[in-house]
Scaffold this motif. Structure first.
Motif, short mmCIF file in Angstrom:
data_model
loop_
_atom_site.label_atom_id
_atom_site.label_comp_id
_atom_site.label_asym_id
_atom_site.label_seq_id
_atom_site.Cartn_x
_atom_site.Cartn_y
_atom_site.Cartn_z
N ALA A 130 -5.67 1.62 -1.98
CA ALA A 130 -6.44 2.66 -1.30
C ALA A 130 -7.44 2.05 -0.32
O ALA A 130 -7.60 2.54 0.80
CB ALA A 130 -7.17 3.53 -2.32
N ILE B 14 -10.01 8.12 8.07
CA ILE B 14 -10.64 8.38 6.77
C ILE B 14 -12.11 8.72 6.95
O ILE B 14 -12.63 9.65 6.31
CB ILE B 14 -10.47 7.17 5.82
N ARG C 137 -7.79 11.10 -4.03
CA ARG C 137 -7.59 10.77 -2.62
C ARG C 137 -8.15 9.39 -2.30
O ARG C 137 -9.08 8.90 -2.94
CB ARG C 137 -8.27 11.82 -1.74
N VAL C 138 -7.58 8.80 -1.26
CA VAL C 138 -8.11 7.54 -0.74
C VAL C 138 -9.59 7.72 -0.40
O VAL C 138 -10.43 6.86 -0.72
CB VAL C 138 -7.30 7.08 0.50
N PRO D 244 -4.22 11.43 2.32
CA PRO D 244 -3.69 10.28 1.60
C PRO D 244 -4.29 10.20 0.20
O PRO D 244 -5.51 10.35 0.02
CB PRO D 244 -4.14 9.08 2.44
N HIS D 245 -3.44 10.02 -0.80
CA HIS D 245 -3.87 9.97 -2.20
C HIS D 245 -3.08 8.91 -2.94
O HIS D 245 -2.07 8.41 -2.44
CB HIS D 245 -3.69 11.34 -2.86
N ILE D 246 -3.54 8.60 -4.14
CA ILE D 246 -2.84 7.64 -4.98
C ILE D 246 -1.57 8.31 -5.51
O ILE D 246 -1.62 9.42 -6.04
CB ILE D 246 -3.73 7.18 -6.16
N VAL E 80 -0.01 4.54 -2.11
CA VAL E 80 -0.66 5.61 -1.35
C VAL E 80 0.41 6.50 -0.74
O VAL E 80 1.33 6.02 -0.09
CB VAL E 80 -1.58 5.04 -0.25
N TYR F 12 -5.54 0.80 2.62
CA TYR F 12 -5.17 1.93 3.47
C TYR F 12 -6.37 2.36 4.31
O TYR F 12 -6.25 2.63 5.50
CB TYR F 12 -4.67 3.10 2.61
N TYR F 13 -7.54 2.40 3.68
CA TYR F 13 -8.77 2.76 4.39
C TYR F 13 -9.01 1.83 5.57
O TYR F 13 -9.27 2.28 6.69
CB TYR F 13 -9.96 2.73 3.43
N ASP G 158 -3.83 0.19 -7.52
CA ASP G 158 -4.04 1.48 -6.86
C ASP G 158 -5.31 1.45 -6.02
O ASP G 158 -5.34 1.89 -4.87
CB ASP G 158 -4.16 2.62 -7.88
N ALA H 240 0.84 -1.20 0.00
CA ALA H 240 0.00 0.00 0.00
C ALA H 240 0.87 1.24 0.00
O ALA H 240 0.51 2.25 -0.61
CB ALA H 240 -0.94 0.00 1.19
#
Length: 116
Positions: A61, A72, A28-29, A20-22, A9, A64-65, A57, A5
């Protein structure tokens, strides 16, 4: 955060509000989470809508979430609250026109029913 991740991210000041973004994109995530959870889009559908993204990707994301769910979801709540405040301060002119037109149509129908 899981190693894979991390490759996808990033958190970069000035991009996506520092959220947080790609990596390499401004998506963004939080956006991916909303598309997946609120709109019900599958990862494949997200990629078809945003072909600059890869399935890796999108899955990164979502990973990450799940690793940062409270953070988030708090961002999503803040964004929704800010949007609601903005809408209340600046109502949509288009919606006002549509409501006016709807009222005209309804009153016209009421009038035509009374004439029959």
């Amino acid at each position: 955060m899981r190693a894979m991740a991390k490759e996808h991210v990033k958190i970069t000041p000035g991009i996506g509000g520092g959220k947080p973004h790609i990596a390499g994109h401004r998506i963004r995530v939080m956006d991916i989470v909303l598309w997946h959870n609120k709109l019900g889009w599958s990862p494949d559908e997200i990629v078809s809508q945003f072909p600059q993204l890869t399935l890796a990707d999108v899955y990164a994301a979502l990973t990450y979430y799940w690793d940062h769910k409270k953070e988030i979801e708090a961002e999503i709540r803040r964004a929704e609250e800010a949007e609601a405040k903005a809408r209340s301060r600046h109502p949509s002119k288009l919606m006002e026109k549509l409501e006016a037109k709807r009222s005209e149509v309804l009153s016209g129908r009421a009038y035509s029913k009374r004439r029959c």
